[in-house]
Design a protein around this motif. Structure first.
Motif, PDB file in Angstrom:
ATOM      1  N   PRO A   3     -12.762   3.283  -8.957  1.00 39.73           N
ATOM      2  CA  PRO A   3     -11.539   3.084  -8.160  1.00 39.73           C
ATOM      3  C   PRO A   3     -10.783   4.398  -7.989  1.00 39.73           C
ATOM      4  O   PRO A   3     -10.717   5.223  -8.900  1.00 39.73           O
ATOM      5  CB  PRO A   3     -10.732   2.072  -8.985  1.00 39.73           C
ATOM      6  N   ARG A   4     -10.211   4.570  -6.798  1.00 38.20           N
ATOM      7  CA  ARG A   4      -9.470   5.782  -6.477  1.00 38.20           C
ATOM      8  C   ARG A   4      -8.169   5.408  -5.768  1.00 38.20           C
ATOM      9  O   ARG A   4      -8.166   4.559  -4.865  1.00 38.20           O
ATOM     10  CB  ARG A   4     -10.292   6.696  -5.557  1.00 38.20           C
ATOM     11  N   ARG A   5      -7.072   6.058  -6.162  1.00 36.46           N
ATOM     12  CA  ARG A   5      -5.801   5.917  -5.457  1.00 36.46           C
ATOM     13  C   ARG A   5      -5.187   7.305  -5.301  1.00 36.46           C
ATOM     14  O   ARG A   5      -5.111   8.061  -6.283  1.00 36.46           O
ATOM     15  CB  ARG A   5      -4.843   5.004  -6.233  1.00 36.46           C
ATOM     16  N   ILE A   6      -4.791   7.632  -4.081  1.00 33.03           N
ATOM     17  CA  ILE A   6      -4.224   8.946  -3.790  1.00 33.03           C
ATOM     18  C   ILE A   6      -2.921   8.753  -3.011  1.00 33.03           C
ATOM     19  O   ILE A   6      -2.852   7.922  -2.098  1.00 33.03           O
ATOM     20  CB  ILE A   6      -5.207   9.817  -2.990  1.00 33.03           C
ATOM     21  N   TRP A   7      -1.908   9.532  -3.392  1.00 33.89           N
ATOM     22  CA  TRP A   7      -0.620   9.504  -2.716  1.00 33.89           C
ATOM     23  C   TRP A   7      -0.283  10.910  -2.209  1.00 33.89           C
ATOM     24  O   TRP A   7      -0.700  11.919  -2.818  1.00 33.89           O
ATOM     25  CB  TRP A   7       0.489   9.060  -3.659  1.00 33.89           C
ATOM     26  N   LEU A  25       1.688   9.240   2.504  1.00 32.79           N
ATOM     27  CA  LEU A  25       0.345   8.666   2.661  1.00 32.79           C
ATOM     28  C   LEU A  25       0.002   7.872   1.409  1.00 32.79           C
ATOM     29  O   LEU A  25       0.283   8.318   0.287  1.00 32.79           O
ATOM     30  CB  LEU A  25      -0.708   9.759   2.871  1.00 32.79           C
ATOM     31  N   ILE A  26      -0.593   6.719   1.619  1.00 31.00           N
ATOM     32  CA  ILE A  26      -1.101   5.903   0.514  1.00 31.00           C
ATOM     33  C   ILE A  26      -2.568   5.614   0.829  1.00 31.00           C
ATOM     34  O   ILE A  26      -2.879   4.967   1.836  1.00 31.00           O
ATOM     35  CB  ILE A  26      -0.334   4.572   0.366  1.00 31.00           C
ATOM     36  N   ALA A  27      -3.477   6.124  -0.006  1.00 28.12           N
ATOM     37  CA  ALA A  27      -4.922   5.980   0.229  1.00 28.12           C
ATOM     38  C   ALA A  27      -5.577   5.367  -0.998  1.00 28.12           C
ATOM     39  O   ALA A  27      -5.201   5.658  -2.136  1.00 28.12           O
ATOM     40  CB  ALA A  27      -5.543   7.332   0.549  1.00 28.12           C
ATOM     41  N   SER A  28      -6.555   4.534  -0.758  1.00 22.26           N
ATOM     42  CA  SER A  28      -7.280   3.905  -1.869  1.00 22.26           C
ATOM     43  C   SER A  28      -8.681   3.538  -1.418  1.00 22.26           C
ATOM     44  O   SER A  28      -8.944   3.341  -0.224  1.00 22.26           O
ATOM     45  CB  SER A  28      -6.539   2.639  -2.337  1.00 22.26           C
ATOM     46  N   LYS A  29      -9.576   3.456  -2.388  1.00 20.69           N
ATOM     47  CA  LYS A  29     -10.924   2.954  -2.132  1.00 20.69           C
ATOM     48  C   LYS A  29     -11.531   2.497  -3.454  1.00 20.69           C
ATOM     49  O   LYS A  29     -11.111   2.910  -4.539  1.00 20.69           O
ATOM     50  CB  LYS A  29     -11.798   4.007  -1.465  1.00 20.69           C
ATOM     51  N   ASN A  30     -12.494   1.621  -3.326  1.00 17.52           N
ATOM     52  CA  ASN A  30     -13.252   1.102  -4.484  1.00 17.52           C
ATOM     53  C   ASN A  30     -12.352   0.443  -5.526  1.00 17.52           C
ATOM     54  O   ASN A  30     -12.664   0.462  -6.715  1.00 17.52           O
ATOM     55  CB  ASN A  30     -14.057   2.212  -5.167  1.00 17.52           C
ATOM     56  N   LEU A  31     -11.246  -0.161  -5.100  1.00  9.68           N
ATOM     57  CA  LEU A  31     -10.370  -0.793  -6.079  1.00  9.68           C
ATOM     58  C   LEU A  31     -11.068  -1.944  -6.794  1.00  9.68           C
ATOM     59  O   LEU A  31     -10.752  -2.251  -7.945  1.00  9.68           O
ATOM     60  CB  LEU A  31      -9.088  -1.289  -5.402  1.00  9.68           C
ATOM     61  N   TRP A  32     -12.014  -2.564  -6.105  1.00 13.86           N
ATOM     62  CA  TRP A  32     -12.768  -3.645  -6.750  1.00 13.86           C
ATOM     63  C   TRP A  32     -13.645  -3.132  -7.872  1.00 13.86           C
ATOM     64  O   TRP A  32     -14.094  -3.902  -8.718  1.00 13.86           O
ATOM     65  CB  TRP A  32     -13.616  -4.393  -5.723  1.00 13.86           C
ATOM     66  N   GLY A  33     -13.897  -1.818  -7.888  1.00 12.92           N
ATOM     67  CA  GLY A  33     -14.687  -1.255  -8.976  1.00 12.92           C
ATOM     68  C   GLY A  33     -14.031  -1.413 -10.331  1.00 12.92           C
ATOM     69  O   GLY A  33     -14.697  -1.351 -11.360  1.00 12.92           O
TER      70      GLY A  33
END
Length: 613
Positions: free
Chosen positions: A532-536, A272-280
């Motif tokens: 920004p958040r990134r989860i693997w 799984l590759i998850a991300s959100k708010n990378l523009w932050g």
């Protein structure tokens, strides 16, 4: 122990990789201090050390280069140290080394190694010891030390500009600081410090420094935003500062939970590759840009703006030369607090006259100026004009044969002449409402009537016969500098018209500064509210490895722990999918977990979360 640079497996007691020579280190899970592989406890905090799987070696595509380059990459990795801190913008030191050898990153890209590492890397690549002038200039422009020096200098000068009143008349500085102080203030432009060449030069230098730092950071930020988030293997996830080992049956639940928490989730087989708010991540870059805009506004205001000071009385009309219009003072008013003599506010009613027409009338007060043609008139001061318009009353006595006889009373102004007997005349040369003696001579301590004194000259025809001082609080003191004084002048009445002090200013940089502050608020909001958040996640040997990255581990840990705690307990787990069976005999043992925070369900093994990145 596996080398983080080249992937060579070394013996557990090895301190250096037998293939590439990189120092093998174990990071403390509590304080992130690097320790030697044979250490059992952290040398910094004393916590027990556990061997963890090191970062994977560079990918096959990265090592698909000729032997010469491979050797240089290994040498550069050895210089970089293999800590994989990520501050250079690359995931591992090996990736950074490969980029340096290929010319995609500068030799000084390693923040941890600093200039010493850059010097050794230049030697490995065969580059000159001293970099080019452009490289040196860029290195200085992006220096944090330079930014600190410039900020301190600007702050110190701003303090000086606050202590020394700006834009006053030279007589003001001469009265307060003396002639020597006036000369220093004039020579160093301390009376108009914010418009001085050196203050503007500091602002320009800080703007260039901030711009260079912003550009350097933005390149890394843009690369992270432009490229899709790549999948990570279970071994790679185990090297993240924040990670956990879970029961493999939580895979689908994790996918659903991340989707509910507004992550953009991408699935690749058992990963799984998850991300959100990378523009932050751009929040800090926007902050840099906003500071540059504010500095540009300050420079424009210093170059094209001006500040003048005008003293005016009621009914007086004066010309604003730089605006090409006139201003008439219609009324003056002072407001006091109830049952007190303390001033609450000053009010001045002004009328703007342009081309012979009255175009604008406004009553101004402190922080409520009148603005016309981009020029603002601020209420700066208020008081009685003892220096320019004092009206003085003297009681005069004539001394004859040792006896003083009344010679009348006269009311006059400073600079005026009045008659005496026997054809003599007297002239009021100066008046001091608060008389003091300095090294430069008589001066005023303030505009208050604390120690009123007048200086007079007596003439017989055109010939000055004698001079004298008279003091309101010491009426018997009469001093003759040249001859015996047959007259006594007693200061019995003092009156002065009220004046208003107006600061006349134009600052074309103000709209630019306001725009910079608006952008600053936007950048702060983006930085604080869109982290920004990134989860693997990846499956290996019947175990689900989950890890993630934020700006900093401490900032990311609470969100990560919430996600782990929200997963279902063991009794609610679905049956183990057939596609995931056969990878091990059982889920991770609960007895081997290091820490399970309160609220986490069964079947979850949480690795210790180090406090540093």
């Amino acid at each position: 122990m596996t080398c983080p640079a080249c992937g060579t497996v070394n013996t557990p007691d090895s301190r250096f990789c037998k293939h590439c020579g990189v120092a093998l280190q174990v990071l403390c899970s509590r304080c992130a201090t690097a320790n030697t592989p044979d250490s059992r406890f952290c040398k910094a905090c004393g916590a027990p050390l556990t061997q963890v799987t090191p970062a994977p070696p560079p990918r096959a595509t990265e090592l698909a280069i000729d032997g010469a380059l491979r050797g240089k990459v290994a040498e550069v990795v050895k210089v970089l140290g293999g800590l994989n801190c990520g501050r250079c913008g690359y995931r591992t030191c090996a990736e950074n080394a490969l980029a340096i050898v290929r010319g995609e990153a500068p030799p000084h890209s390693c923040v941890q190694g600093g200039e010493e590492a850059a010097r050794q890397i230049r030697a490995i690549l065969g580059q000159p010891e001293r970099p080019s002038f452009g490289a040196l200039l860029w290195e200085q422009l992006t220096s944090i030390k330079l930014a600190i020096v410039l900020i301190v200098a600007i702050v110190v000068l701003s303090i000086v500009g606050t202590v020394i009143p700006q834009g006053k008349d030279p007589l003001f500085y001469a009265g307060r600081y003396g002639t020597a102080g006036l000369n220093i203030i004039t020579a160093l432009q301390l009376d108009r410090l914010y418009h001085s060449w050196y203050f503007l030069a500091l602002l320009i230098a800080l703007a260039l420094n901030t711009g260079a730092c912003a550009l350097k950071r933005f390149r890394v930020s843009w690369e992270l935003l432009r490229k899709p988030v790549e999948a990570r293997s279970a071994d790679e996830i185990a090297q993240l500062p924040t990670h956990a080992k879970l029961d493999v049956r939580l895979f689908e639940k994790l996918h659903e939970l991340l989707t509910q928490r507004r992550y953009r989730v991408r699935r690749q087989g058992e990963q799984l590759i998850a991300s959100k708010n990378l523009w932050g991540r751009l929040g800090v870059d926007i902050l840099h840009v906003s500071l540059i805009i504010i500095l540009i506004g300050g420079v424009i205001g210093g170059l094209l703006g001006f500040e003048d000071f005008q003293v005016a009385h009621k009914g007086e009309t004066f010309t604003v030369a730089r605006g090409g219009f006139q201003v008439r003072v219609d009324d003056l008013k002072v407001e006091h607090y109830p049952d007190s003599s303390q001033v609450k506010d000053w009010y001045t009613t002004l009328t703007v006259i342009d081309g012979g027409r009255e175009v604008l009338t406004k009553t101004i007060e402190v922080n409520e100026p009148l603005t016309y043609k981009g020029i603002s008139l601020y209420q700066a001061s208020f008081g009685s004009d003892w220096l320019g318009g004092a009206e003085l009353t003297f009681r005069i006595e004539r001394v004859k044969d040792g006896k003083a006889e009344p010679a009348g009373e006269v009311t006059t102004t400073v600079g005026a002449t009045f008659p005496l007997d026997e054809g003599r005349t007297a002239k009021v040369v100066a008046f001091y409402p608060d008389f003091i003696v300095t090294q430069q001579g008589p001066a005023n301590r303030s505009q208050a009537l604390n120690n009123p004194a007048a200086f007079l000259e007596v003439y017989n025809g055109d010939q000055r016969e004698f001079t004298t001082w008279t003091f309101a609080q010491f009426p018997e003191f009469q001093h003759d500098f040249f001859a015996e004084n047959p007259y006594r002048f007693y200061l019995v009445g003092m009156k002065a018209p009220e004046f208003t002090g107006l600061q006349i200013a134009r600052n074309p940089g103000i709209p630019i500064i306001y725009a910079g502050f608006i952008l600053l608020v936007f950048g702060l909001a983006l930085n604080f509210y869109l982290p920004p958040r990134r989860i693997w996640a990846a499956v290996k040997e019947n175990t689900l490895y989950v890890g993630g990255l934020g700006r900093e581990p401490r900032e990311f840990e609470p969100d990560f722990e919430e996600i782990i705690a929200a997963l279902s307990p063991e009794r609610d787990l679905p049956p183990q999918p057939s596609s995931l069976k056969g990878r091990g005999d059982s889920p991770p043992s609960l007895g081997e977990r290091s820490r399970v925070p309160e609220g986490r369900g069964e079947g979850q093994e949480i690795q210790p979360l180090p406090k540093g990145g």
